[in-house]
Every structure is written in structure tokens, then in C-alpha cells.
Design an enzyme around this catalytic site. Structure first.
Site, PDB file in Angstrom:
ATOM      1  CE1 TYR A   1     -21.941  -1.699  12.362  1.00  0.00           C
ATOM      2  CE2 TYR A   1     -21.558  -4.062  12.520  1.00  0.00           C
ATOM      3  CZ  TYR A   1     -22.072  -2.972  11.843  1.00  0.00           C
ATOM      4  OH  TYR A   1     -22.738  -3.165  10.666  1.00  0.00           O
TER       5      TYR A   1
ATOM      6  CB  SER B 261     -13.010  -1.770   5.231  1.00  0.00           C
ATOM      7  OG  SER B 261     -14.357  -1.506   5.557  1.00  0.00           O
TER       8      SER B 261
ATOM      9  CD  GLU C  62     -15.941  -5.358   6.324  1.00  0.00           C
ATOM     10  OE1 GLU C  62     -15.918  -4.494   7.225  1.00  0.00           O
ATOM     11  OE2 GLU C  62     -16.080  -5.064   5.119  1.00  0.00           O
TER      12      GLU C  62
ATOM     13  CB  SER D  40      -0.915   0.012   1.232  1.00  0.00           C
ATOM     14  OG  SER D  40      -1.574   1.259   1.362  1.00  0.00           O
TER      15      SER D  40
ATOM     16  CG  ASP E  22     -20.481  -0.114   4.189  1.00  0.00           C
ATOM     17  OD1 ASP E  22     -21.461   0.650   4.129  1.00  0.00           O
ATOM     18  OD2 ASP E  22     -19.774  -0.235   5.206  1.00  0.00           O
TER      19      ASP E  22
END
Length: 389
Positions: free
Chosen positions: A232, A136, A168, A73, A180
Site C-alpha cells: 500500500y 481500524s 493513523e 477488547s 475512511d
């Protein structure tokens, strides 16, 4: 058929060649998202209304045939190399400075079941980290498109979104819903995506603030969040417990809210149910307003959503509350926190003529509290994931 190597054009392609010693076979881009309304409804089989941002994640990639994913990255040091036939990333206890690579590796491991293989990947992002704009999922979707193209695998986009979500959930250990990934893969310019998270069916809804003399501001509150923490997951577990007690598959199935609230003894579960049921109604109302060309009236829905997220679902945070309060006092039509909560971003809907006054009021509210100044992002509804070159 193998994709040919690209000519050495473009900064990301050049960086790939420097990192891996060969040219990439393509560059793929997937956008971040803002959810206009419909928060914490996705994993309750409900409705959401996201749109794609012009910012996102780009992946330059080339195929490997040794069963290995090698990931680098531009925003992180080092290289992560992992087999595509490994176990779950979550069970391997990766070092903290390599946790970002769990997303592309996880996608590669899920897609291996559908015929993809290894690849060298170089990642670049212009999404602010921790802003709750779904970097993400953008990384997952850009990686998924790259791997499918490199290995000649065709998967339709709704199915690919579910596979990215599965990566995920299972690989990273984050119990997210479908929104998402669907937003990143399915959104189109000038539209919001009405998504039924149970069936996966979606429709494009006109959403053009500028045409209505309005501006939608995305406010990065600079309060970073990390949804892999316990809060969450706890909210999701509470919703699942409430659905079980009410005898329904998911809270989306609650038809009589008053009866449901009366049937639950736990005040926490009652609050969670009230938010989810009313938020689904707000999404449907918002779609009606947008289709009728009444975008300015959406502000009241945003305000109601924020209050519900703050008081019933209890996932807001001080910077988001201050943002919405200051913006509305300065003439915005409405605003709310967006994303999973506990940090990240808020959105504000304001008349274009008052946009600067709103920015100034929010910035001043932060200064009075000694907080880091917020960042305001332009947010025209943009294109979904695609191959750039």
C-alpha cells in the site's frame, strides 16, 4: 461537565463494569464503510463515494484523570495501558498481540493536543477482521467521539476526521487517506458521501438500491489483508513520484491524461496515473447517475473500476477477480474489489430477483477452486458515528 455513570444496562456496559470495576459513562458506535467507487484516489487529493455499514465498532468508556488510556477488547485477550503523552506508537514496537490497541491509543495522543485526556475503554466489534471494511477507522472514530464527550471537547466532524487520519498516519504508521474516517463520521442513512479529499467538502448523494429493485452485496472474500505492509505504501509513493515528475501537487491535478502518460517513461507510473485520473472521472459519473435515479447503470462503472484496479493499479487478488467474474456471468450489473486491495472484500450490484443466483454462482466459483466459502453481508447505507447511550 463530567458525564454521569450509566445504569448497568446493555451487554457492553455490563462487560465494562466487570472489566474495570465501575460503570461506563457512555457507549459510542462508529460504522465500517464500503466505498462505492473511488479507490486509491483519497491520498491523491481526489474524489470518493463511500457509505456507512450497519456493522461497526462500539466503545464503552469512562474518564480517567491520570493521563492514562487503559484499553481492553472483547475480541482480544489482555489489557493495554499507555500514557496519553507518550511518543508515537509506531516507534514503540508494541507486541503483535497488542497492535490493535495502537489505534485508540494513537487517537488519544493526537487529541490530547486539543484538550482530551485519559480514559478506560472497552471495545466490541461486529465487523469481520481483515475484510477491508475499515474496522481500524471505525475504532479510531468511536474512540475520538468518546474522548471528546468525556472531556467536554468540541471538534466539528470534518476536523475530527482529519485528526483521526493523522493518528493513523503518524501514530500507527499507516499512510491512509481521509476517506475512511470521513465516511465513519459523516455518512447518513440512505445516502453515499461524495467527498473531495483535498478540501474536505462533502455532499450527501441519494443511494437506495432497494428502491430501484437492486441489491448491493458485500462479499467478504475471506482473503485477509494488512495495509500496514509495504504494498500500500509503495502505491502511494509511486503516485507521489508521478505527481512530482508531472509538476503537479497531486494526481488529482492532471487535466490532460494523454499528455501526462506521454511525459512519463516508467510504465509502472503510467499505469498508476491512468488509474487515478480515470477513477476520479468514474466517481463524478457515478454521482451523476445516482442523482438521476439511474442506479442500475452504475454497474458499468463498477466493472471499469475493477479492471483498472486489477490491471493499472495492480492491487486486486484472485478471490476478488473470481467474485466479480462469477457475479456478472450470473446476471449482476457489475462489481469490483473495494478497499486498499491485496485481500478483503468486493461489492456486487445485482437485480434483487437475481441476488440468490449471484450468491450461488460466487459460492460455486470458490468451491471449484478449493477456497474458503465467501461471506455475504447486508449493506444498507446506514448512520454515521454516534453516541448510543
Amino acid at each position: 461537565m463530567d458525564l454521569p455513570a450509566l445504569p448497568m444496562t446493555g451487554a457492553l456496559g455490563q462487560s465494562f463494569a466487570e472489566a474495570f470495576g465501575r460503570a461506563p459513562q457512555g457507549v459510542w458506535h462508529a460504522p465500517g464503510r464500503v466505498n462505492l467507487i473511488g479507490e486509491h484516489t483519497d491520498y491523491n487529493d481526489g474524489f470518493v463515494l463511500p457509505f456507512a455499514l450497519p456493522r461497526g465498532v462500539s466503545v464503552a468508556a469512562a474518564r480517567r484523570d491520570d493521563g492514562v488510556v487503559e484499553v481492553r477488547s472483547l475480541q482480544a485477550a489482555g489489557t493495554v495501558t499507555a500514557p496519553v503523552d507518550g511518543g508515537t506508537v509506531a516507534s514503540e514496537h508494541w507486541p503483535a498481540d497488542q497492535e490493535w490497541a495502537a489505534y485508540p491509543v494513537g487517537v488519544a495522543r493526537v487529541l490530547r493536543e486539543h484538550g482530551t485526556g485519559g480514559a478506560s475503554l472497552l471495545i466490541d466489534s461486529d465487523l469481520p477482521q481483515g475484510a477491508g471494511l475499515s474496522s481500524s477507522a471505525a475504532l479510531e472514530c468511536a474512540t475520538a467521539l468518546a474522548l471528546c464527550d468525556l472531556h467536554g471537547v468540541e471538534i466539528d466532524r470534518p476536523a475530527l476526521a482529519r485528526l483521526a487520519q493523522r493518528a493513523e498516519n503518524e501514530q500507527v504508521g499507516m499512510p491512509c487517506g481521509l476517506m475512511d474516517q470521513s465516511a465513519s463520521l459523516l455518512c447518513t442513512p440512505g445516502r453515499a458521501l461524495m467527498l473531495d479529499c483535498r478540501s474536505g467538502l462533502s455532499s450527501q448523494v441519494p443511494f437506495d438500491p432497494a428502491a430501484s429493485g437492486m441489491v448491493l452485496l458485500v462479499v467478504d472474500t475471506r482473503a485477509s489483508h494488512a495495509l500496514t505492509g509495504g504494498d500500500y505504501g509503495r502505491r502511494r509513493a509511486e503516485c507521489e513520484e508521478a505527481a512530482s515528475l508531472l509538476g503537479v501537487d497531486a494526481l488529482r491535478d492532471v487535466k490532460d491524461l494523454a499528455a501526462a502518460l506521454a511525459a512519463l517513461r516508467d510504465p509502472v507510473l503510467r499505469r498508476r496515473v491512468q488509474h487515478v485520473v480515470t477513477e476520479n472521472h468514474r466517481v463524478e459519473a457515478a454521482v451523476g447517475l445516482l442523482r438521476a435515479g439511474a442506479l442500475p447503470e452504475l454497474g458499468a462503472m463498477l466493472n471499469a473500476s475493477h479492471l483498472s484496479l486489477r490491471d493499472q493499479f495492480e492491487v486486486s487478488w484472485p478471490e476478488a477477480d473470481a467474485t466479480v467474474d462469477a457475479a456478472v456471468r450470473a446476471g449482476a450489473r457489475g462489481g469490483r474489489m473495494v478497499g486498499g486491495g491485496f485481500g478483503g472484500s468486493a461489492i456486487v450490484l445485482a437485480p434483487a430477483a437475481r441476488a440468490q443466483k449471484v450468491r450461488d454462482a460466487v459460492t460455486a466459483a470458490y468451491a471449484r477452486r478449493g477456497w474458503t466459502p465467501p461471506e455475504f453481508l447486508e449493506a444498507p447505507p446506514s448512520e454515521g458515528a454516534h453516541r448510543v447511550s
